[in-house]
Write a protein that holds these residues in place. Sequence first.
Motif, PDB file in Angstrom:
ATOM      1  N   LYS A 115      30.571 -10.417  26.680  1.00  0.00           N
ATOM      2  CA  LYS A 115      29.203  -9.882  26.602  1.00  0.00           C
ATOM      3  C   LYS A 115      28.770  -9.866  25.144  1.00  0.00           C
ATOM      4  CE  LYS A 115      29.736  -6.083  29.231  1.00  0.00           C
ATOM      5  NZ  LYS A 115      29.428  -4.871  29.971  1.00  0.00           N
ATOM      6  N   ASP A 119      24.678  -6.244  24.615  1.00  0.00           N
ATOM      7  CA  ASP A 119      25.026  -5.759  25.958  1.00  0.00           C
ATOM      8  C   ASP A 119      26.182  -4.758  25.917  1.00  0.00           C
ATOM      9  OD1 ASP A 119      23.022  -7.188  27.108  1.00  0.00           O
ATOM     10  OD2 ASP A 119      24.275  -8.930  27.570  1.00  0.00           O
ATOM     11  N   THR A 120      27.129  -5.012  25.014  1.00  0.00           N
ATOM     12  CA  THR A 120      28.255  -4.085  24.876  1.00  0.00           C
ATOM     13  C   THR A 120      27.752  -2.700  24.453  1.00  0.00           C
ATOM     14  OG1 THR A 120      29.628  -5.938  24.167  1.00  0.00           O
ATOM     15  CG2 THR A 120      30.465  -3.731  23.725  1.00  0.00           C
ATOM     16  N   HIS A 123      25.857  -0.938  27.154  1.00  0.00           N
ATOM     17  CA  HIS A 123      26.787  -0.388  28.152  1.00  0.00           C
ATOM     18  C   HIS A 123      27.362   0.952  27.671  1.00  0.00           C
ATOM     19  CE1 HIS A 123      29.965  -0.229  31.138  1.00  0.00           C
ATOM     20  NE2 HIS A 123      30.848  -0.075  30.165  1.00  0.00           N
ATOM     21  N   GLN A 126      24.833   3.686  27.974  1.00  0.00           N
ATOM     22  CA  GLN A 126      24.588   4.134  29.350  1.00  0.00           C
ATOM     23  C   GLN A 126      25.736   4.991  29.883  1.00  0.00           C
ATOM     24  OE1 GLN A 126      23.909   0.199  30.786  1.00  0.00           O
ATOM     25  NE2 GLN A 126      21.676   0.349  30.607  1.00  0.00           N
ATOM     26  N   VAL A 127      26.956   4.604  29.531  1.00  0.00           N
ATOM     27  CA  VAL A 127      28.103   5.377  30.035  1.00  0.00           C
ATOM     28  C   VAL A 127      28.128   6.777  29.414  1.00  0.00           C
ATOM     29  CG1 VAL A 127      30.624   5.514  30.079  1.00  0.00           C
ATOM     30  CG2 VAL A 127      29.479   3.343  30.567  1.00  0.00           C
TER      31      VAL A 127
END
Length: 428
Positions: A115, A119-120, A123, A126-127
């Motif tokens: 990714k 994108d990393t 992510h 979001q987590v």
Amino acid sequence: MKAIIDCNSFYCSCERLFRPELDNKPVVVLSNNDGCIVSRTDEAKLLGIVMAGPYFMAKPIIEKYGVTTFSSNYNLYGDLSWRVMEALRIMLGKKNVEVYSVDEAFLELKEIDNKSFFDTALHIRQVVELWTGIKVSIGVAPTKVLCKVANHLAKKHKIATQCVVVLDTVEKINKALQATPVNEVWGVGRQYAEKLKEMNAVYTAYDLSKKSEVWAQKNLGGVVGVRLIKELNSQPVIEMAKKQLTEKKMIACTRMFGKNVHTIEDIKQAVATYTSRAAEKLRRQNSAATTISVFVLTKEPSNNGHFRHGNSISHCIVLPIATCASNELIKVALTIVDKIFTKGKLYKKAGVILSGLVPDKTIQGNIFVAEKNNNKRMLMNTIDNINFAMRNDIVKFASSGTNRNWKMRTEMRSPRYSTRWDEMYEVS
DNA sequence: TCTGGGGTCCTAGGACCC
DNA sequence: TCTGGGGTCCTAGGACCC
């Protein structure tokens, strides 16, 4: 690549977590003593409430628009901070997370599963939000200083960037530097910013990046300035800390008084209390102090409307043997008060600073230490444990006093939802 | 009337040593 | 009469950070 992750309006976000009706409403959190505004949401920002501004000056706006106001609740923020950091450690591995402050951490970032960095980072963002409820922004770049630049942009343009900015090409970096005023660069404070603008016509981070290292050595605080120039030019010199800096090199406890005091008894009570608190922190990291310094700040009549601090009077004493025992430290601290106190003056603040910290050798159970020292340490441990389990200061030294004229204000503190049984959040 | 608290790092200059 | 050079350690103070 490196990254910095930074919680958005952290203290306000913590308060909102337990008061969801405040989402999308203006919220501010005040400093100790309800003196300044130390955290504000975007909605409060839009109303013109300035960061670090005095509370009493913002009060008209706060009342007019019904801004929800909290005194600071460090128990709550500390606990939520730990949860955010733990989430990062679980995702990236302990080694790759350097906790930088209560609401920030630097990350060593690799692209996961092919990714992109964007994108990393997205992510991760979001987590963290999913697991803790705290919204964060992430800046990714080759150096720490550039990460901070990226992070500023992510926060400034939350919607357009999805709170993630990656600077991975020369073009992107230059564009970002040009869009960043020099006073927002990490490491450039008020003094330097003023100097840079007036004497050198440096207005943006980009202008600064074009200055020579020799020039920075002379005009920007020596090696610190040189590092800054290098970092702006994508040359990493501020490395990730190898191990977590868990042991403080200095421990302080300083406070404004709730109201001005003028008697030596009040000052002594305050200083004894602050010394106990500092000694607790000292024991928590298994250190002992060799130097203790105490200062008081006088209240001066304000002149022509300009705010200015009073005079600071301080003195320090180097102990023959390092200690972490509250009673010993208090005894020394109080002799310093005798030395620096002047009758007839008004005081608004006092503080205790412990430094010259060394590992504490009288830890319980050490057979090489005389028993009488162990007893002292056990007494301290017992007091610490009781105070931790019950409530702060249920056991204290008599010199801390009981009337506490000097105690600070915290009139609007929220419950310590996540760290005290009796204040736990209830769902009915 | 009312402007936080807790840290870090660096530098300059003095004392002291051989 | 003539009195060096280089190093370390400590402290105070200034800048910065969140």
